[in-house]
Write a protein that holds these residues in place. Structure first.
Motif, PDB file in Angstrom:
ATOM      1  N   THR A  68       0.831  -1.211   0.000  1.00  0.00           N
ATOM      2  CA  THR A  68       0.000   0.000   0.000  1.00  0.00           C
ATOM      3  C   THR A  68       0.861   1.255   0.000  1.00  0.00           C
ATOM      4  O   THR A  68       0.615   2.204  -0.756  1.00  0.00           O
ATOM      5  CB  THR A  68      -0.928  -0.006   1.227  1.00  0.00           C
ATOM      6  OG1 THR A  68      -1.749  -1.183   1.191  1.00  0.00           O
ATOM      7  CG2 THR A  68      -1.821   1.228   1.235  1.00  0.00           C
ATOM      8  N   GLY A 112      -6.812  -5.835  -3.272  1.00  0.00           N
ATOM      9  CA  GLY A 112      -7.527  -5.094  -4.313  1.00  0.00           C
ATOM     10  C   GLY A 112      -8.668  -4.272  -3.734  1.00  0.00           C
ATOM     11  O   GLY A 112      -8.898  -3.126  -4.135  1.00  0.00           O
ATOM     12  N   GLN A 115      -7.155  -1.253  -2.106  1.00  0.00           N
ATOM     13  CA  GLN A 115      -6.837  -0.233  -3.102  1.00  0.00           C
ATOM     14  C   GLN A 115      -8.089   0.522  -3.527  1.00  0.00           C
ATOM     15  O   GLN A 115      -8.066   1.736  -3.731  1.00  0.00           O
ATOM     16  CB  GLN A 115      -6.183  -0.889  -4.317  1.00  0.00           C
ATOM     17  CG  GLN A 115      -4.738  -1.291  -4.115  1.00  0.00           C
ATOM     18  CD  GLN A 115      -3.828  -0.076  -3.952  1.00  0.00           C
ATOM     19  OE1 GLN A 115      -3.783   0.797  -4.821  1.00  0.00           O
ATOM     20  NE2 GLN A 115      -3.108  -0.021  -2.839  1.00  0.00           N
ATOM     21  N   PHE A 116      -9.187  -0.192  -3.633  1.00  0.00           N
ATOM     22  CA  PHE A 116     -10.455   0.448  -3.983  1.00  0.00           C
ATOM     23  C   PHE A 116     -10.900   1.417  -2.888  1.00  0.00           C
ATOM     24  O   PHE A 116     -11.393   2.521  -3.183  1.00  0.00           O
ATOM     25  CB  PHE A 116     -11.519  -0.622  -4.221  1.00  0.00           C
ATOM     26  CG  PHE A 116     -12.890  -0.072  -4.481  1.00  0.00           C
ATOM     27  CD1 PHE A 116     -13.127   0.812  -5.525  1.00  0.00           C
ATOM     28  CD2 PHE A 116     -13.964  -0.453  -3.685  1.00  0.00           C
ATOM     29  CE1 PHE A 116     -14.402   1.320  -5.757  1.00  0.00           C
ATOM     30  CE2 PHE A 116     -15.233   0.036  -3.916  1.00  0.00           C
ATOM     31  CZ  PHE A 116     -15.458   0.931  -4.958  1.00  0.00           C
ATOM     32  N   PHE A 122     -16.081   4.384  -8.856  1.00  0.00           N
ATOM     33  CA  PHE A 122     -16.142   3.359  -9.888  1.00  0.00           C
ATOM     34  C   PHE A 122     -17.250   3.703 -10.874  1.00  0.00           C
ATOM     35  O   PHE A 122     -18.085   4.574 -10.626  1.00  0.00           O
ATOM     36  CB  PHE A 122     -16.367   1.973  -9.268  1.00  0.00           C
ATOM     37  CG  PHE A 122     -17.652   1.842  -8.486  1.00  0.00           C
ATOM     38  CD1 PHE A 122     -18.742   1.169  -9.001  1.00  0.00           C
ATOM     39  CD2 PHE A 122     -17.762   2.387  -7.209  1.00  0.00           C
ATOM     40  CE1 PHE A 122     -19.919   1.045  -8.276  1.00  0.00           C
ATOM     41  CE2 PHE A 122     -18.933   2.267  -6.474  1.00  0.00           C
ATOM     42  CZ  PHE A 122     -20.013   1.600  -7.010  1.00  0.00           C
ATOM     43  N   MET A 128     -15.543  -2.400 -11.372  1.00  0.00           N
ATOM     44  CA  MET A 128     -14.835  -2.354 -10.097  1.00  0.00           C
ATOM     45  C   MET A 128     -14.277  -3.725  -9.736  1.00  0.00           C
ATOM     46  O   MET A 128     -13.133  -3.856  -9.290  1.00  0.00           O
ATOM     47  CB  MET A 128     -15.776  -1.860  -8.999  1.00  0.00           C
ATOM     48  CG  MET A 128     -15.132  -1.722  -7.632  1.00  0.00           C
ATOM     49  SD  MET A 128     -15.114  -3.244  -6.650  1.00  0.00           S
ATOM     50  CE  MET A 128     -16.847  -3.420  -6.264  1.00  0.00           C
ATOM     51  N   ASP A 131     -11.234  -4.537 -12.089  1.00  0.00           N
ATOM     52  CA  ASP A 131     -10.067  -3.673 -11.905  1.00  0.00           C
ATOM     53  C   ASP A 131      -9.412  -3.795 -10.538  1.00  0.00           C
ATOM     54  O   ASP A 131      -8.217  -3.482 -10.401  1.00  0.00           O
ATOM     55  CB  ASP A 131     -10.466  -2.211 -12.116  1.00  0.00           C
ATOM     56  CG  ASP A 131     -10.430  -1.804 -13.578  1.00  0.00           C
ATOM     57  OD1 ASP A 131      -9.710  -2.460 -14.350  1.00  0.00           O
ATOM     58  OD2 ASP A 131     -11.119  -0.842 -13.952  1.00  0.00           O
ATOM     59  N   TYR A 132     -10.159  -4.220  -9.542  1.00  0.00           N
ATOM     60  CA  TYR A 132      -9.588  -4.238  -8.198  1.00  0.00           C
ATOM     61  C   TYR A 132      -9.411  -5.655  -7.632  1.00  0.00           C
ATOM     62  O   TYR A 132      -8.289  -6.172  -7.664  1.00  0.00           O
ATOM     63  CB  TYR A 132     -10.405  -3.342  -7.268  1.00  0.00           C
ATOM     64  CG  TYR A 132     -10.247  -1.874  -7.603  1.00  0.00           C
ATOM     65  CD1 TYR A 132      -9.148  -1.152  -7.144  1.00  0.00           C
ATOM     66  CD2 TYR A 132     -11.182  -1.210  -8.403  1.00  0.00           C
ATOM     67  CE1 TYR A 132      -8.973   0.185  -7.460  1.00  0.00           C
ATOM     68  CE2 TYR A 132     -11.020   0.132  -8.731  1.00  0.00           C
ATOM     69  CZ  TYR A 132      -9.919   0.823  -8.258  1.00  0.00           C
ATOM     70  OH  TYR A 132      -9.744   2.142  -8.581  1.00  0.00           O
TER      71      TYR A 132
END
Length: 228
Positions: A68, A112, A115-116, A122, A128, A131-132
C-alpha cells in the motif's frame, strides 16, 4: 435500507461515476477482513497451528502494508489510470511465494479491495470487480510456484501477466471508447496502454530481485515467514 454507493459528481475521465458511502466503505472493509481470515483457514491441516496462522497474519499484513505504501510512491502515472510504482506488486506476489496460491490469491483479492477503498470511485460494479479484486488477486497465482526452483522469479512473471490480463480485459470491456482516434482497435490499445506501466514496473522489479544479495535476502525472509 443502507445506501452503499451514490452517484458521484466527480467528473473523472468524463464518465458518470459512483462513489462509496460510509456504509459501503464499512461493508468492503468487513469483506476484506473476512477474506484474510479465509486465507488463514484454507491452509493445510498440518500447518494450521495457532502459531503458524499468527505468523502468517503478521507477515501478510506487513506485505499488504508495504504494498500500500509503495503503491502511493508513483514513479510515473498514466493519464487514464495505472502507474509505475515502487515495487508494489512484488509485496503481494511475496504472499503467494510464502504461503501458496490459496493464501496468495485471497490476500491479493483483499488487497484489491483495500486499493479500492483508497479511492472508492467506480463506473459500474463489474468494472470495479475486474479492476480491483480480480486484477490484484491474480498476483497471488505466484503461489503455484512457491516450491519450485526460482519460484519467486517465475511466480512474479506469471503474477504480473495475470494482472495484466484483467487490466487488458477491463480496457476492452469498459474503456474501449478511449481507443477512438488512436488508430488502434480497443484490444490493441488496451494491450499497449496497460502493458506499458505493468511490464515496465515488472522489468525493473525482476532486475532488482535477480541481484544475488537481494535474492538471498528474500530467501531468508521466506524462511522466517514459513518456519513454525
Amino acid at each position: 435500507m443502507l445506501n452503499f454507493f451514490v452517484f458521484s459528481t466527480v467528473d473523472s475521465w468524463e464518465q458518470d461515476a459512483f462513489q462509496l458511502t460510509v456504509p459501503g466503505i464499512a461493508a468492503v472493509a468487513v469483506l476484506m477482513a473476512a477474506l484474510i481470515g479465509l486465507a488463514l483457514l484454507l491452509q493445510p491441516k498440518e500447518i494450521r497451528s495457532r502459531r503458524f496462522t499468527t505468523k502468517q497474519l503478521v507477515f501478510s499484513a506487513m506485505a499488504m502494508a508495504l504494498a500500500t505504501v509503495t503503491s502511493m510512491i508513483k514513479l510515473f502515472e498514466m493519464p487514464l489510470g495505472g502507474s509505475i510504482t515502487l515495487l508494489s506488486m512484488l509485496f503481494i506476489v511475496l504472499i503467494g511465494y510464502w504461503y501458496g496460491p490459496k493464501a496468495g490469491i485471497i490476500t491479493g483479492f483483499a488487497y484489491g479491495l483495500l486499493q479500492f477503498l483508497l479511492d472508492p470511485v467506480f463506473y459500474s460494479v463489474p468494472q470495479m470487480i475486474v479492476d480491483y479484486p480480480l486484477a490484484f488477486g491474480a498476483l497471488g497465482v505466484s503461489g503455484f510456484f512457491f516450491q519450485k526452483k526460482h519460484g519467486l522469479l517465475i511466480g512474479y512473471v506469471v503474477g504480473i501477466f495475470a494482472r495484466f490480463l484483467f487490466a487488458w480485459l477491463s480496457g476492452v470491456l469498459f474503456f474501449a471508447a478511449y481507443a477512438d482516434g488512436s488508430g488502434m482497435s480497443a484490444p490493441i490499445y488496451s494491450m499497449a496502454y496497460n502493458g506499458s506501466y505493468i511490464f515496465t514496473e515488472g522489468f525493473f522489479t525482476l532486475l532488482l530481485i535477480s541481484l544475488p544479495p537481494v535474492a538471498k535476502a528474500l530467501r531468508q525472509v521466506k524462511r522466517m515467514a514459513v518456519e513454525g
